[in-house]
Design an enzyme around this catalytic site. Structure first.
Site, PDB file in Angstrom:
ATOM      1  N   ASN A  12      47.706  40.607  37.712  1.00  0.00           N
ATOM      2  CA  ASN A  12      48.440  41.650  38.443  1.00  0.00           C
ATOM      3  C   ASN A  12      48.849  42.850  37.595  1.00  0.00           C
ATOM      4  O   ASN A  12      49.327  43.843  38.139  1.00  0.00           O
ATOM      5  CB  ASN A  12      49.665  41.065  39.173  1.00  0.00           C
ATOM      6  CG  ASN A  12      49.255  40.048  40.218  1.00  0.00           C
ATOM      7  OD1 ASN A  12      48.400  40.340  41.046  1.00  0.00           O
ATOM      8  ND2 ASN A  12      49.800  38.855  40.153  1.00  0.00           N
ATOM      9  N   GLU A  99      53.606  38.165  21.529  1.00  0.00           N
ATOM     10  CA  GLU A  99      53.795  38.054  22.981  1.00  0.00           C
ATOM     11  C   GLU A  99      54.631  39.251  23.444  1.00  0.00           C
ATOM     12  O   GLU A  99      55.694  39.525  22.864  1.00  0.00           O
ATOM     13  CB  GLU A  99      54.527  36.736  23.283  1.00  0.00           C
ATOM     14  CG  GLU A  99      54.849  36.546  24.752  1.00  0.00           C
ATOM     15  CD  GLU A  99      55.615  35.249  25.022  1.00  0.00           C
ATOM     16  OE1 GLU A  99      55.765  34.405  24.107  1.00  0.00           O
ATOM     17  OE2 GLU A  99      56.083  35.095  26.168  1.00  0.00           O
ATOM     18  N   HIS A 101      56.282  41.390  26.886  1.00  0.00           N
ATOM     19  CA  HIS A 101      56.578  41.539  28.315  1.00  0.00           C
ATOM     20  C   HIS A 101      57.222  42.891  28.537  1.00  0.00           C
ATOM     21  O   HIS A 101      58.102  43.298  27.757  1.00  0.00           O
ATOM     22  CB  HIS A 101      57.516  40.437  28.806  1.00  0.00           C
ATOM     23  CG  HIS A 101      56.921  39.081  28.610  1.00  0.00           C
ATOM     24  ND1 HIS A 101      55.910  38.609  29.417  1.00  0.00           N
ATOM     25  CD2 HIS A 101      57.138  38.154  27.671  1.00  0.00           C
ATOM     26  CE1 HIS A 101      55.542  37.421  28.978  1.00  0.00           C
ATOM     27  NE2 HIS A 101      56.257  37.115  27.920  1.00  0.00           N
ATOM     28  N   ARG A 108      65.857  38.112  34.595  1.00  0.00           N
ATOM     29  CA  ARG A 108      65.190  37.960  35.890  1.00  0.00           C
ATOM     30  C   ARG A 108      65.309  36.518  36.386  1.00  0.00           C
ATOM     31  O   ARG A 108      66.179  35.784  35.947  1.00  0.00           O
ATOM     32  CB  ARG A 108      63.745  38.446  35.755  1.00  0.00           C
ATOM     33  CG  ARG A 108      63.684  39.914  35.297  1.00  0.00           C
ATOM     34  CD  ARG A 108      62.296  40.455  35.284  1.00  0.00           C
ATOM     35  NE  ARG A 108      61.701  40.431  36.617  1.00  0.00           N
ATOM     36  CZ  ARG A 108      60.386  40.514  36.843  1.00  0.00           C
ATOM     37  NH1 ARG A 108      59.547  40.620  35.834  1.00  0.00           N
ATOM     38  NH2 ARG A 108      59.926  40.471  38.074  1.00  0.00           N
TER      39      ARG A 108
HETATM   40  O1  CA2 Z   1      57.430  41.745  32.244  1.00  0.00           O
HETATM   41  C1  CA2 Z   1      56.246  41.421  32.100  1.00  0.00           C
HETATM   42  O2  CA2 Z   1      55.458  42.071  31.428  1.00  0.00           O
HETATM   43  C2  CA2 Z   1      55.702  40.191  32.838  1.00  0.00           C
HETATM   44  O3  CA2 Z   1      54.812  39.511  31.971  1.00  0.00           O
HETATM   45  C3  CA2 Z   1      54.992  40.718  34.070  1.00  0.00           C
HETATM   46  C4  CA2 Z   1      54.487  39.626  35.007  1.00  0.00           C
HETATM   47  C5  CA2 Z   1      55.614  38.644  35.330  1.00  0.00           C
HETATM   48  O4  CA2 Z   1      55.099  37.567  36.093  1.00  0.00           O
HETATM   49  C6  CA2 Z   1      56.271  38.096  34.077  1.00  0.00           C
HETATM   50  O5  CA2 Z   1      57.340  37.249  34.464  1.00  0.00           O
HETATM   51  C7  CA2 Z   1      56.807  39.219  33.215  1.00  0.00           C
HETATM   52  C8  CA2 Z   1      53.996  40.208  36.332  1.00  0.00           C
HETATM   53  C9  CA2 Z   1      53.042  41.325  36.210  1.00  0.00           C
HETATM   54  C10 CA2 Z   1      52.818  41.910  37.583  1.00  0.00           C
HETATM   55  O6  CA2 Z   1      52.698  43.294  37.460  1.00  0.00           O
HETATM   56  C11 CA2 Z   1      52.817  44.060  38.576  1.00  0.00           C
HETATM   57  C12 CA2 Z   1      52.771  45.405  38.384  1.00  0.00           C
HETATM   58  C13 CA2 Z   1      52.907  46.241  39.447  1.00  0.00           C
HETATM   59  C14 CA2 Z   1      53.061  45.728  40.728  1.00  0.00           C
HETATM   60  C15 CA2 Z   1      53.098  44.366  40.921  1.00  0.00           C
HETATM   61  C16 CA2 Z   1      52.965  43.531  39.849  1.00  0.00           C
END
Ligand code: CA2
Length: 150
Positions: A12, A99, A101, A108
């Protein structure tokens, strides 16, 4: 010869810049790739920047990094919180792993507070948005320069 840093992005993250800008910022993944390539270039690092929605593809890219990359930066997206397969692949390659984020996962949902892959990480950066990728490159450059001096 420059060292190559493999930067991996999980599921995503290809949607960045299109939705949820309050959580993930307004930049697209292509913007982050361009910033990482420019920043890496200034540090003498080549950046190989990839994204996949598939766990197995990420595992194969990690396995392929041994012997071809000097370090790995990984934002495994939601696989951070679920994937023993990605953890095992990172443990198997003998490379520095940073790593990253974008969001502060500790502010969260509870299920985002645990990262399977942190066990394999040299360091973890979260909550600083796309700057986290650039800080990870700084840390890798410092580490590789130290290794060259040793
Ligand atoms: O904060 C981060 O970089 C995460 O790795 C992003 C992941 C999330 O599941 C982790 O908990 C934290 C999600 C990425 C999804 O990115 C999107 C971007 C735009 C719209 C929807 C999703």
């Amino acid at each position: 010869m420059s060292d190559t840093v493999l930067i991996l992005n999980g599921p995503n993250l290809n949607l960045l810049g299109t939705r949820e800008p309050d959580i993930y910022g307004a930049e697209t993944l292509a913007d982050i790739e361009a910033a990482a390539a420019a920043h890496g270039g200034g540090l003498g690092l080549d950046v190989d920047f990839r994204q996949s929605n598939a766990e197995g593809e990420l595992v194969e890219w990690i396995q392929g990094a041994q012997g071809t990359a000097a370090a790995i930066v990984i934002n495994a997206g939601a696989y951070t919180h679920t994937s023993v397969a990605i953890l095992d692949a990172l443990l198997a390659v003998e490379l520095p792993v940073l790593e990253v984020h974008l969001s502060n996962i500790y502010q969260r949902d509870e299920f985002r507070h645990h990262s399977y892959i942190s066990k394999a990480a040299t360091g973890v950066i979260c909550g600083l948005g796309s700057q986290g990728y650039l800080l990870a490159l700084d840390a890798i450059a410092a580490r590789l320069n130290n290794d060259k001096k040793a």
